[in-house]
Motif scaffolding. Sequence first.
Motif, PDB file in Angstrom:
ATOM      1  N   VAL A 165       0.848  -1.206   0.000  1.00  0.00           N
ATOM      2  CA  VAL A 165       0.000   0.000   0.000  1.00  0.00           C
ATOM      3  C   VAL A 165       0.875   1.245   0.000  1.00  0.00           C
ATOM      4  O   VAL A 165       0.633   2.206  -0.733  1.00  0.00           O
ATOM      5  N   SER A 184       3.861   1.526  -1.154  1.00  0.00           N
ATOM      6  CA  SER A 184       4.490   1.675  -2.482  1.00  0.00           C
ATOM      7  C   SER A 184       3.544   2.378  -3.442  1.00  0.00           C
ATOM      8  O   SER A 184       3.952   3.235  -4.224  1.00  0.00           O
ATOM      9  N   VAL A 185       2.251   2.009  -3.364  1.00  0.00           N
ATOM     10  CA  VAL A 185       1.277   2.645  -4.258  1.00  0.00           C
ATOM     11  C   VAL A 185       1.114   4.112  -3.865  1.00  0.00           C
ATOM     12  O   VAL A 185       1.088   4.994  -4.714  1.00  0.00           O
ATOM     13  N   LYS A 186       1.036   4.357  -2.550  1.00  0.00           N
ATOM     14  CA  LYS A 186       0.871   5.741  -2.082  1.00  0.00           C
ATOM     15  C   LYS A 186       2.024   6.611  -2.557  1.00  0.00           C
ATOM     16  O   LYS A 186       1.861   7.812  -2.785  1.00  0.00           O
ATOM     17  N   GLN A 199       4.543   8.950   5.212  1.00  0.00           N
ATOM     18  CA  GLN A 199       3.193   9.239   4.694  1.00  0.00           C
ATOM     19  C   GLN A 199       2.413  10.139   5.632  1.00  0.00           C
ATOM     20  O   GLN A 199       1.220   9.953   5.840  1.00  0.00           O
ATOM     21  N   MET A 221      10.373   0.042   3.886  1.00  0.00           N
ATOM     22  CA  MET A 221      10.591  -0.696   2.642  1.00  0.00           C
ATOM     23  C   MET A 221      11.861  -1.546   2.791  1.00  0.00           C
ATOM     24  O   MET A 221      12.813  -1.118   3.439  1.00  0.00           O
ATOM     25  N   VAL A 258       5.904  -0.399  -9.682  1.00  0.00           N
ATOM     26  CA  VAL A 258       4.559  -0.306  -9.083  1.00  0.00           C
ATOM     27  C   VAL A 258       3.538   0.093 -10.154  1.00  0.00           C
ATOM     28  O   VAL A 258       2.444  -0.488 -10.236  1.00  0.00           O
ATOM     29  N   LEU A 312       0.345  -2.080 -11.358  1.00  0.00           N
ATOM     30  CA  LEU A 312      -1.030  -1.547 -11.303  1.00  0.00           C
ATOM     31  C   LEU A 312      -1.746  -1.764 -12.637  1.00  0.00           C
ATOM     32  O   LEU A 312      -2.921  -2.142 -12.676  1.00  0.00           O
ATOM     33  N   ILE A 362      -6.640   4.334  -2.467  1.00  0.00           N
ATOM     34  CA  ILE A 362      -5.273   4.673  -2.051  1.00  0.00           C
ATOM     35  C   ILE A 362      -4.768   5.939  -2.738  1.00  0.00           C
ATOM     36  O   ILE A 362      -4.214   6.821  -2.085  1.00  0.00           O
ATOM     37  N   LEU A 363      -4.984   6.029  -4.048  1.00  0.00           N
ATOM     38  CA  LEU A 363      -4.431   7.202  -4.737  1.00  0.00           C
ATOM     39  C   LEU A 363      -5.321   8.431  -4.544  1.00  0.00           C
ATOM     40  O   LEU A 363      -4.829   9.530  -4.328  1.00  0.00           O
ATOM     41  N   ILE A 420      -4.643  -5.831  -3.371  1.00  0.00           N
ATOM     42  CA  ILE A 420      -3.315  -5.529  -2.795  1.00  0.00           C
ATOM     43  C   ILE A 420      -2.449  -6.787  -2.798  1.00  0.00           C
ATOM     44  O   ILE A 420      -1.245  -6.739  -3.078  1.00  0.00           O
ATOM     45  N   LEU A 429      -1.285  -7.258  -6.258  1.00  0.00           N
ATOM     46  CA  LEU A 429      -0.287  -6.230  -6.561  1.00  0.00           C
ATOM     47  C   LEU A 429       1.058  -6.608  -5.934  1.00  0.00           C
ATOM     48  O   LEU A 429       2.120  -6.467  -6.551  1.00  0.00           O
TER      49      LEU A 429
END
Lengths: 494, 173
Positions: free
Chosen positions: A38, A40-42, B41, B99, B118, B122, B137-138, B165, B168
Amino acid sequence: MKRPDPEKELDAVIDALNEERRPEAPATEEVAGLIRTVRSVKNLKEPAEPSPEFESHLLESVRQQVRQPQRRPRRTWWAAASLAAAVLLLLVVVLPSMTRRDVAMAMVEAIQQVERYHGILEKSWTSAAGETQVIWTQEIWVDGERYAVTMQDGTTTVNNGQQKWQVRPQDQVVALLPVAPDTQRVGLDLKAVGEDAQRYPHRVVGQDTVAGRPAAVLEIIPPGGDPYRVWVDRETSLPVRMVTAWQNALQTTYTYTELEINQPINEAHFAFTVPDGFTVVETDPGQQVNTPTEAAEAVGFVPAIPAEPPARMIAYQDRLVLEYGETTVVERRAEGEFRPATHSALGTAGGGPLEVLEGSLRWRQGDLEITVTGPEAEAVARSIAPDLEMPDPAAGFPQEPAVVVEVDMVVEENNQRQVDGGHSPYLLDPTMVTMSFLGAQGIAGDMDAFTISFSSGTHAVVEVPSGPISRVYVQRLIRQDETGIWTVVGYDPR
Amino acid sequence: MTGLIDEEIAQRAARGDRQALEQLCSLTWRQLYQFVYHRVQNREEAEDVTQEAYSRTLKGRPEAFSAGQFVSYLQTAALNVIRDRWRRGQTQQKASTLMASDQATPDAADEVARREVVEHALERLSPDYRQVVELRILMGLSTAETARRMGRTEAAIRTIQYRAIKALKEEIE
C-alpha cells in the motif's frame, strides 16, 4: 486471542494512511507485507506540501545550532571523551526528549504539579524595526484560583475567589472590582499555557536560553488564532517566556525573570485589608445569581439564557454576564440606535445586523443588546440566536458598482506597509477611506451620516446619504483580515 | 539536488559559516522532506523527521559537508531518525513497514525504478482491482464513498481491496 480479520485490518490501515495518521502495528507478517505494498502505491502520489512556515522553522533551528560553538582547541583525551559522551547523551537522551510531543507533555505534567507560584514577570514590546522596550514589570503570587499582582507603581490587584479589589497607592484608594468576567488574570498564566498545549496543535521549533538557562521553544497554534511561542525551561519543564504573534507591527514578550514554584505564600497577599488613610470605592462589584428569575430580578430585564446553563451568572446594575469557560456573554437593555463598528464585518442575528469582530459578536435581540466574546463566541451566540448567520468572506459585493475605480496595487501595498508600521490607521476604516475618496473628488461629506449596508469582512458597501455619489464600494485587497487596509474599487453615482 | 550544491558553499558550511549552512539547507530541504514523506506518509511527522535529520547531520562529521555527500548523509540520518522513532514509539511495529530497500540509502535511480515497477504492476491488475486501488489509495476516498461510486457494498469493497493488494504485491515481487 481472536485474530483480527485481515480485510478489515488492511482497510483500517488504508484509512489511517489516507488521514495521515500512523496506522496500528500489523497483527501478522502477511498484513505487514500488504501494508508495504500500500505504501508503495501511495508513493506514486506527490507528497503533501509541508506547512508554509516549515522552511523558516527549519532555518531557525539550523541557526540555533550554528550559534553553539562546534569545536574547541587543545582538548585533552578525557575532554574529548567527555565531549563524545555529551554528544551521545544529546543524541540518545536530549534530542528524543526534545521532540514536539515530549516537550509539551513534560510541560503539561510540570504545570499540573504547580499548586502555587511566585514570580517576577516582565512585559516588553518589539517593533518591526527590532527595537525592544520594557512596558511593565509585575510581581505575581498565584495560589490555585487566587492571585495577587503588584505593578511597578505599587498598584496591587487581588482576586481571592470571593472578592476582587485593587489597591491604588497614588490615589489612596481601594477599589472594589467586578469579580467577573476576569479572563485576563496574569500575562503568562502557567495554567492557561498548559491547557493550550493540551488542546491545540504544537511543535518544537528550536532551542534557546532564557536568563542563561537552556529552553526548548514550543509553538502553539490555536485553531483560527495567531500562533504563539513558549520557551520551556529544560530543567523544570515550566514555561518561562511567551512571545505573541505580530499584531499591528508589534510583538509582545512576557518573561519570568524569577519564578518560585510551590513555596509557601503569605496569606496576607490574598486578605482584604484597607491600609490606613485609604478609602474604599465600590464600583458595582456585581453579584452571583443562580437562576434566570434571580437574574431578571437583579438586572431589571428578562435575559436570554441559552439551553446550556452557564458556569456562572453575574448580575450588575445594568447588565448580566454569563460565563462559558473563556467565552463570555454580556446582555444589557438595548438603547438608542444600533451602530456596528465601522471596521466590523456584518452578519445577521435576532432579525437584524450582527457586528462581527475578531473573537467578538454583537447584535440586538428583542429589547436586549447581546455581546459574546471569546474562542467559542459563534457557538454560544448561535445558542442564543438560532437565526445567526455569519458573513461569507467569499461572497463578494451584493451588486457590482456602476463605476469601477482603477487601483494601483503598488500604491496599495505601500499603504499597507505604512499601516503595518503604525501610520495612516484610517485606512483600516471603510467609512474614513470613503471620506478620503470623496474629498479627493472635491465632494464634501458627513462621515457620521455614512452607513455600511454590507460588509463581508473583505468587501463592504458604504451608503452616502447626500451628494453626487450615493454608494462607495471598498475592498481589502492586500490582506483579508482586520489588519488589512480598505481600498475604494467602485461607486454608484446618485 | 546535489548538482545545485556548490563545492565552495559546502566547504564554507564545513567551516561553520552560518550563511553557507542556511544556503545548503534551503537548497536541500524540499527533496529531503519528500524523501521522508514517502516513507512516513504523514506531513507532520515528515517535518519533524526532516528537522531532526538536519540536526543530526549538522552535529555530525565534517565530511558530511562534501558537496557530493551532504544529501546522502541527510538521507541516512533521516532513515535513522525514522527507525529510532519506531523503536521508541512502537516496539511491536519494528521496522516492518520500512521498505526492504530502505535498509540502505537509495539513490534517485532506485526511486524511479521502484515507481515504474509499481505503475506497471497496477496496469496489470483487473479493472475492478485497479479501480479500488485508485479510489481508495491514490484518491484517498473512504470505503463508503468507494462503495457508492462502484455500486458495491462496503464489505465487497474490503474484499476486492484485500485481493487487489495481494495481487499487486505478488506482481511487484
